[in-house]
Motif scaffolding. Structure first.
Motif, PDB file in Angstrom:
ATOM      1  N   GLN A   1       0.833  -1.200   0.000  1.00 17.70           N
ATOM      2  CA  GLN A   1       0.000   0.000   0.000  1.00 17.70           C
ATOM      3  C   GLN A   1       0.869   1.251   0.000  1.00 17.70           C
ATOM      4  OE1 GLN A   1      -2.697   0.212   3.304  1.00 17.70           O
ATOM      5  NE2 GLN A   1      -3.707   2.047   2.550  1.00 17.70           N
ATOM      6  N   ALA A   2       1.934   1.257   0.782  1.00 18.08           N
ATOM      7  CA  ALA A   2       2.837   2.411   0.810  1.00 18.08           C
ATOM      8  C   ALA A   2       3.552   2.575  -0.527  1.00 18.08           C
ATOM      9  CB  ALA A   2       3.848   2.257   1.947  1.00 18.08           C
ATOM     10  N   ALA A   3       3.973   1.467  -1.134  1.00 16.53           N
ATOM     11  CA  ALA A   3       4.655   1.551  -2.428  1.00 16.53           C
ATOM     12  C   ALA A   3       3.717   2.082  -3.500  1.00 16.53           C
ATOM     13  CB  ALA A   3       5.198   0.176  -2.818  1.00 16.53           C
ATOM     14  N   ARG A   4       2.459   1.635  -3.504  1.00 19.19           N
ATOM     15  CA  ARG A   4       1.485   2.146  -4.474  1.00 19.19           C
ATOM     16  C   ARG A   4       1.205   3.620  -4.226  1.00 19.19           C
ATOM     17  NH1 ARG A   4      -2.621  -1.722  -3.322  1.00 19.19           N
ATOM     18  NH2 ARG A   4      -1.430  -3.601  -3.533  1.00 19.19           N
ATOM     19  N   ALA A   5       1.077   4.002  -2.969  1.00 23.72           N
ATOM     20  CA  ALA A   5       0.804   5.403  -2.636  1.00 23.72           C
ATOM     21  C   ALA A   5       1.977   6.294  -3.029  1.00 23.72           C
ATOM     22  CB  ALA A   5       0.509   5.547  -1.150  1.00 23.72           C
ATOM     23  N   SER A   6       3.197   5.760  -2.997  1.00 22.02           N
ATOM     24  CA  SER A   6       4.363   6.563  -3.379  1.00 22.02           C
ATOM     25  C   SER A   6       4.344   6.899  -4.860  1.00 22.02           C
ATOM     26  CB  SER A   6       5.649   5.830  -3.027  1.00 22.02           C
ATOM     27  OG  SER A   6       5.881   4.768  -3.926  1.00 22.02           O
TER      28      SER A   6
ATOM     29  N   ARG B   1       1.725   6.790   5.489  1.00 21.33           N
ATOM     30  CA  ARG B   1       1.976   8.040   4.764  1.00 21.33           C
ATOM     31  C   ARG B   1       3.465   8.380   4.808  1.00 21.33           C
ATOM     32  NH1 ARG B   1      -0.488  11.770   7.730  1.00 21.33           N
ATOM     33  NH2 ARG B   1      -2.515  10.969   7.123  1.00 21.33           N
ATOM     34  N   GLN B   2       4.084   8.228   5.973  1.00 22.49           N
ATOM     35  CA  GLN B   2       5.516   8.498   6.085  1.00 22.49           C
ATOM     36  C   GLN B   2       6.326   7.506   5.259  1.00 22.49           C
ATOM     37  OE1 GLN B   2       6.173   8.350  10.283  1.00 22.49           O
ATOM     38  NE2 GLN B   2       5.400  10.427  10.633  1.00 22.49           N
ATOM     39  N   ALA B   3       5.940   6.241   5.290  1.00 26.33           N
ATOM     40  CA  ALA B   3       6.638   5.229   4.495  1.00 26.33           C
ATOM     41  C   ALA B   3       6.493   5.523   3.008  1.00 26.33           C
ATOM     42  CB  ALA B   3       6.095   3.833   4.814  1.00 26.33           C
ATOM     43  N   ALA B   4       5.297   5.906   2.574  1.00 25.71           N
ATOM     44  CA  ALA B   4       5.075   6.228   1.160  1.00 25.71           C
ATOM     45  C   ALA B   4       5.898   7.441   0.747  1.00 25.71           C
ATOM     46  CB  ALA B   4       3.593   6.480   0.908  1.00 25.71           C
ATOM     47  N   THR B   5       5.998   8.415   1.613  1.00 27.39           N
ATOM     48  CA  THR B   5       6.808   9.600   1.308  1.00 27.39           C
ATOM     49  C   THR B   5       8.280   9.221   1.185  1.00 27.39           C
ATOM     50  OG1 THR B   5       5.236  10.982   2.514  1.00 27.39           O
ATOM     51  CG2 THR B   5       7.404  11.920   2.076  1.00 27.39           C
ATOM     52  N   ARG B   6       8.772   8.388   2.096  1.00 24.71           N
ATOM     53  CA  ARG B   6      10.174   7.961   2.017  1.00 24.71           C
ATOM     54  C   ARG B   6      10.441   7.190   0.724  1.00 24.71           C
ATOM     55  NH1 ARG B   6       9.329   6.750   7.620  1.00 24.71           N
ATOM     56  NH2 ARG B   6       9.002   4.564   7.073  1.00 24.71           N
TER      57      ARG B   6
ATOM     58  N   ARG C   1       7.215  13.986  -8.021  1.00 22.70           N
ATOM     59  CA  ARG C   1       7.151  15.227  -7.239  1.00 22.70           C
ATOM     60  C   ARG C   1       5.715  15.539  -6.830  1.00 22.70           C
ATOM     61  NH1 ARG C   1       9.959  17.555 -11.346  1.00 22.70           N
ATOM     62  NH2 ARG C   1      12.134  17.025 -11.210  1.00 22.70           N
ATOM     63  N   ARG C   2       4.773  15.338  -7.744  1.00 20.10           N
ATOM     64  CA  ARG C   2       3.359  15.571  -7.416  1.00 20.10           C
ATOM     65  C   ARG C   2       2.895  14.612  -6.325  1.00 20.10           C
ATOM     66  NH1 ARG C   2       1.008  16.113 -13.528  1.00 20.10           N
ATOM     67  NH2 ARG C   2       1.807  18.216 -13.930  1.00 20.10           N
ATOM     68  N   ALA C   3       3.327  13.368  -6.410  1.00 19.06           N
ATOM     69  CA  ALA C   3       2.952  12.389  -5.381  1.00 19.06           C
ATOM     70  C   ALA C   3       3.522  12.798  -4.032  1.00 19.06           C
ATOM     71  CB  ALA C   3       3.442  10.995  -5.777  1.00 19.06           C
ATOM     72  N   ILE C   4       4.751  13.271  -4.008  1.00 18.45           N
ATOM     73  CA  ILE C   4       5.370  13.702  -2.748  1.00 18.45           C
ATOM     74  C   ILE C   4       4.609  14.886  -2.165  1.00 18.45           C
ATOM     75  CG2 ILE C   4       7.449  14.744  -1.747  1.00 18.45           C
ATOM     76  CD1 ILE C   4       9.048  12.991  -3.752  1.00 18.45           C
ATOM     77  N   LEU C   5       4.222  15.829  -3.015  1.00 12.92           N
ATOM     78  CA  LEU C   5       3.454  16.979  -2.525  1.00 12.92           C
ATOM     79  C   LEU C   5       2.116  16.549  -1.945  1.00 12.92           C
ATOM     80  CD1 LEU C   5       4.166  19.663  -5.268  1.00 12.92           C
ATOM     81  CD2 LEU C   5       4.979  19.641  -2.904  1.00 12.92           C
ATOM     82  N   ARG C   6       1.432  15.627  -2.601  1.00 12.77           N
ATOM     83  CA  ARG C   6       0.136  15.150  -2.076  1.00 12.77           C
ATOM     84  C   ARG C   6       0.334  14.387  -0.765  1.00 12.77           C
ATOM     85  NH1 ARG C   6      -1.201  14.296  -7.615  1.00 12.77           N
ATOM     86  NH2 ARG C   6      -0.435  12.170  -7.499  1.00 12.77           N
TER      87      ARG C   6
END
Length: 179
Positions: free
Chosen positions: A83-88, A100-105, A169-174
């Motif tokens: 889920q974190a990898a997909r969200a990233s 959320r933190q894992a996806a951002t990393r 970059r857009r994913a990181i901002l979201r």
């Protein structure tokens, strides 16, 4: 650190990618490069190239997954990691702050990995595209269809190379926005 049950699955993905690559290469070879040649030559080309690609992918896919798992955090279960990898990649913000933190990393890691060879990749793809299109034009656009297929592949690869950092970059901002 190895992902639980992930190494075998990732190696199977690599082998499947090799089989697919070999089959496509054999088909392209039989229809464009050697249409008058014996079928077994195209089959051998596909088998050897697919085997090489499958072995390389069989080692690369588990390694990449292991690195992403380490970046995401060792305390995540497989479904949470997925889920974190997909969200990233998508930027869909998970409800769980840990995810959320894992996806951002993971997104930041992917962006850093994508930036490393970016200039050389653009130069190589641009040069290949230029040479491929020049070859197509010199052969009258219909003389050798493999050059048009290669040019199309290079255009798609170049577009992905240019667009992927924007998407990350857009994913990181979201992912940084408050829920």
């Amino acid at each position: 650190m190895a992902s639980p049950g992930g190494r075998r699955r990732a190696q199977l993905i690599g082998v499947a990618a090799g089989v697919f690559f070999g089959a496509v290469l054999a088909l392209v070879s039989a229809t464009t490069a050697y249409p008058e040649g014996p079928w077994w030559v195209s089959a051998l080309i596909g088998a050897f190239a697919g085997t090489g690609f499958g072995v390389a992918a069989g080692f690369a896919v588990p390694r990449q997954e292991r690195l992403l798992w380490e970046v995401a955090g060792a305390d995540l279960s497989r479904p949470q990691f997925r889920q974190a990898a997909r969200a990233s990649l998508s930027g869909r913000v998970p409800e769980d702050p840990r995810l959320r933190q894992a996806a951002t990393r993971v997104a930041v890691y992917r962006l850093a990995q994508h930036r490393r060879p970016r200039t050389s990749t653009i130069v190589i793809l641009g040069a290949g595209l230029g040479l491929g299109l020049t070859g197509s034009l010199l052969s009258g656009l219909t003389g050798y269809p493999l050059t048009l297929i290669a040019a199309g592949f290079l255009v798609l690869s170049l577009a992905w190379t240019l667009y992927e950092p924007v998407r990350l970059r857009r994913a990181i901002l979201r992912l940084h926005e408050e829920p």
